[in-house]
Motif scaffolding. Structure first.
Motif, mmCIF file in Angstrom:
data_model
loop_
_atom_site.group_PDB
_atom_site.id
_atom_site.type_symbol
_atom_site.label_atom_id
_atom_site.label_comp_id
_atom_site.label_asym_id
_atom_site.label_seq_id
_atom_site.Cartn_x
_atom_site.Cartn_y
_atom_site.Cartn_z
ATOM 1 N N THR A 99 0.831 -1.199 0.000
ATOM 2 C CA THR A 99 0.000 0.000 0.000
ATOM 3 C C THR A 99 0.866 1.249 0.000
ATOM 4 O O THR A 99 1.977 1.256 0.547
ATOM 5 C CB THR A 99 -0.930 0.019 1.232
ATOM 6 N N ALA A 100 0.323 2.279 -0.635
ATOM 7 C CA ALA A 100 0.991 3.579 -0.636
ATOM 8 C C ALA A 100 0.376 4.509 0.400
ATOM 9 O O ALA A 100 0.932 5.551 0.701
ATOM 10 C CB ALA A 100 0.906 4.217 -2.025
ATOM 11 N N ASN A 101 -0.788 4.157 0.914
ATOM 12 C CA ASN A 101 -1.447 4.963 1.944
ATOM 13 C C ASN A 101 -2.259 4.038 2.846
ATOM 14 O O ASN A 101 -2.106 2.820 2.797
ATOM 15 C CB ASN A 101 -2.329 6.049 1.310
ATOM 16 N N ASP A 102 -3.141 4.609 3.636
ATOM 17 C CA ASP A 102 -3.866 3.819 4.633
ATOM 18 C C ASP A 102 -5.011 2.999 4.050
ATOM 19 O O ASP A 102 -5.510 2.079 4.710
ATOM 20 C CB ASP A 102 -4.422 4.735 5.734
ATOM 21 N N SER A 146 -9.215 -0.722 1.526
ATOM 22 C CA SER A 146 -9.499 -1.380 2.797
ATOM 23 C C SER A 146 -10.694 -0.711 3.456
ATOM 24 O O SER A 146 -11.017 0.449 3.181
ATOM 25 C CB SER A 146 -8.282 -1.308 3.720
ATOM 26 N N GLN A 147 -11.355 -1.462 4.303
ATOM 27 C CA GLN A 147 -12.499 -0.916 5.033
ATOM 28 C C GLN A 147 -11.988 0.049 6.102
ATOM 29 O O GLN A 147 -11.148 -0.306 6.933
ATOM 30 C CB GLN A 147 -13.314 -2.042 5.663
#
Length: 697
Positions: A330-333, A413-414
């Motif tokens: 992933t590049a972020n959350d 993602s949730q």
């Protein structure tokens, strides 16, 4: 005298020179006049040629000055209105020409009067605003009219016949409409054929599955399983053709929703576990320890791709294992790139043949392949589905050394998922892992490493027992069930005899057919199904220390277990007698309080009479269909302030987008026919916990 003669001679010479100079000047002037005359004639000739070309051009051309007055035009333009009183003449204004054109009756006003058309069109005919437009005549011709400004302030107007172009566009549009109609007809035909084929297939496969569960001799069991396997092979072909047709028609849609990725992958593994067991293959799952489980995506299509890859891997693998590996970056959350790979130890694919495996109706020309069934569409469909989800599919293979098929897709993602760091009981730290397969040991070691536990690995029982005798630290043992020389049961017996009092877990991929001596069952603390969710292993580790002493039957940890559903009121809406019988037999062992209806009106009436806790709703029924029955039931619930009853759609159509349509109609989920006993049980298990405690009998 001599002086005079000399002066005369000088004067004569000067006169002679002046005369020569004058003659030369006159010659130069004549030549200049000739050049000027020639250039003028050339310009005149060029103008005449340009004017001649303009006049003979088949397309109308006209020149207007800065006041929008006609100063020049060719024959095609001047003769557009004929030779009567509406003829066009030099000196007319652009609007006068437009008005005369409206009065000729040659223009198709598309239902408007000439005056209305003129009033609407005139404001746009100023040279600075006109630009480009199209015009249709009453004889069916089309013209494109274009006006362009010149650097002198004049404007040039062109009128081009585009009738052929319009006809081609019309033909293309009509061809597109015919193709759309044909595509819709094909889709409708496929949907109807799906329904007509799946309905009897439900009886064939369902009854064969139920027959195989009865007491049969070896020959009868072979016959029953052959019927079931052949029916499922035919159903796979039907599904492939339906999906491929939808994709080719551009009607395949995606329906993103929140889902648990780890559970979805495990469901795929469990669904195909029996096929792997039949071939004595190990089916392994390696889910990235640091990857979350909650994502948003089209879980049905992701499951379809994964099932196809796992099924192919099992089909083309005779010995060894099939490993499903899930990792993500992933590049972020929230945005993840998920990589799912299916590795096998099967026949492999020659490098020269790998390019064709994703092609339609293609299979690698391999002697082993020809023994196996298939349409050659599975991988082609999977690749198209992955690409529709914005991902890519890839292959890495070597002949006779196995293959790795994988795909990469982007998922969010949730945002409400909460990650809880797993913990281990304080009583254990050193764990002995005994398994003949290195991949199994590696996966288990990573899972235990997340708990900060230390693992010792052994590939056979003898080495593990020897290490225990030599004093290797051991607080707990996790062993595989079936190993080549000695089993996990034999390992447990030996180390218990050596005085080991700690917990012993045994992992098995086939709990339902687990055969173990009842006298030795007390050697185990827990028996877990393999593969399983990480949380199931972690919870099991913590649960065993709640028991005060060892002995008795071990804790059996499956993926899930049906709660007690005896006498639970269930309503089945199904008009087909065979399908009614199949459902009754599938749920016979649960002792449900089952009521069966054969049409829409009776379904609504029985709902009000018995107030079921779960409804299985057929979509195609006489009276009115399952959609209408569901709407009426939901209206009844709203009027009486009742909680919504779980309604499961039953359909033989199973086309893309059906689930979204059923959810929109008020249903909770759906099952495609032919029904599978396992999937029916999963629906009962899934929706029965949503009932209130007093409703769960």
């Amino acid at each position: 005298m001599g002086l005079v003669l000399t002066s005369i001679a000088i004067l004569e010479e000067q006169l002679k020179q002046e005369r020569a100079a004058r003659i030369s000047a006159e010659g130069a002037l004549t030549r200049f006049r000739d050049v000027v005359k020639t250039e003028a004639e050339q310009k005149k000739h060029l103008s005449e040629r340009i004017l001649a070309a303009m006049m003979s051009a088949p397309d109308a051309m006209a020149l207007f000055d800065e006041n929008d007055l006609l100063v020049a035009a060719n024959k095609a333009y001047l003769s557009a209105n004929g030779d009567g009183e509406n003829r066009i003449e030099i000196g007319m204004s652009r609007l006068d020409i437009l008005k005369k054109a409206a009065l000729t009756g040659l223009i198709d006003f598309n239902g408007k009067t000439a005056q209305d058309w003129f009033d609407e069109t005139a404001p746009n005919w100023r040279s600075e605003d006109f630009g480009e437009s199209t015009l249709q005549t009453t004889d069916g011709k089309w013209f494109r009219i274009t006006t362009r400004k010149t650097k002198f302030g004049d404007s040039v107007t062109y009128r081009v016949d585009i009738t052929a172009e319009k006809m081609r566009a019309l033909e293309l549009e009509q061809a597109r409409k015919r193709a759309d109609i044909a595509s819709s007809a094909k889709s409708a035909f496929l949907a109807n054929m799906s329904h007509e084929i799946r309905t009897p297939m439900n009886g064939v496969i369902g009854m064969a599955e139920l027959l195989a569960e009865t007491d049969l001799d070896e020959e009868q069991s072979l016959f029953a399983n052959t019927i079931r396997n052949s029916g499922e092979a035919l159903l796979t072909i039907i599904n492939d053709i339906l999906d491929y047709s939808k994709i080719e028609a551009g009607q395949m849609e995606l329906f993103p929703e929140p889902f648990n990725l780890e559970e979805m992958v495990l469901d795929c593994v469990r669904l195909l576990q029996s096929k792997a067991n039949d071939k004595h293959l190990d089916l392994l799952l390696d889910y990235d320890m640091f990857l979350p489980t909650g994502f948003v995506g089209d879980v049905g299509r992701i499951r379809q791709v994964l099932l196809n890859l796992i099924s192919n891997a099992i089909k083309f693998t005779q010995t060894g294992f099939v490993l499903i590996r899930v990792v993500g970056v992933t590049a972020n959350d929230t945005d993840y790139k998920i990589h799912i790979a299916v590795e096998d130890t099967g026949i492999g694919i020659p490098s020269a043949k790998q390019a064709q495996v994703f092609s339609e109706f293609k299979q690698v020309d391999h002697s082993e392949n020809r023994k196996l069934e298939g349409t050659g569409l599975g991988l082609a469909i999977s690749k198209k589905l992955v690409e529709k989800m914005g991902g890519v599919m890839w292959l890495d293979s070597e002949q006779d050394k196995g293959s790795v098929f994988g795909f990469k897709i982007g998922l969010k993602s949730q945002t409400d998922e909460y990650y809880r760091q797993p913990t281990a009981p304080k009583e254990i730290y050193n764990i002995m892992i005994v398994d003949d397969l290195e991949q199994n040991r590696t996966i288990l070691k990573k899972q235990l490493g997340a708990l900060n536990l230390h693992a010792y690995e052994y590939s056979n029982v003898d080495d593990a027992v020897a290490a225990f005798k030599n004093g290797t630290p051991c607080d707990m043992v996790i062993t595989d069930h079936q190993m080549p020389e000695q089993t996990g049961e034999q390992l447990a017996i030996q180390i218990r005899e050596l005085g080991f009092k700690g917990p012993i877990f045994m992992l098995s991929s086939d709990l339902r057919n687990l055969k173990m001596s009842s006298a030795n069952a007390g050697c185990f603390t827990a028996i877990l199904q393999r593969p399983s969710l990480r949380d199931e292993l972690y919870k099991s580790l913590n649960c065993v220390f709640d028991a005060s002493e060892l002995g008795g039957q071990p804790m059996l940890v499956e993926s899930s277990a049906l709660c007690n559903l005896e006498n639970l009121p269930v309503l089945l809406a199904e008009d087909n007698k065979t399908n009614q019988l199949v459902f009754r037999q599938m749920t016979k062992g649960l002792n449900l309080n089952l009521t069966v209806c054969g049409d829409g009106p009776d379904t609504v009436a029985q709902y009000q009479k018995i107030m079921p806790k779960i409804v299985f709703m057929d979509i195609s029924m006489p009276g009115f269909d399952g959609d209408e029955a569901t709407r009426q039931i939901r209206d009844i619930e709203k009027m009486n302030n009742m909680p919504p009853t779980p309604i499961i759609a039953l359909t033989a159509h199973a086309m893309a987008g059906d689930r979204d349509r059923f959810i929109s109609a008020g249903m909770d989920d759906y099952l495609a026919k032919p029904l599978k006993k396992k999937l029916v049980y999963e629906m009962l298990e899934r929706f029965s916990p949503t009932l209130a405690p007093e409703q769960q009998l």
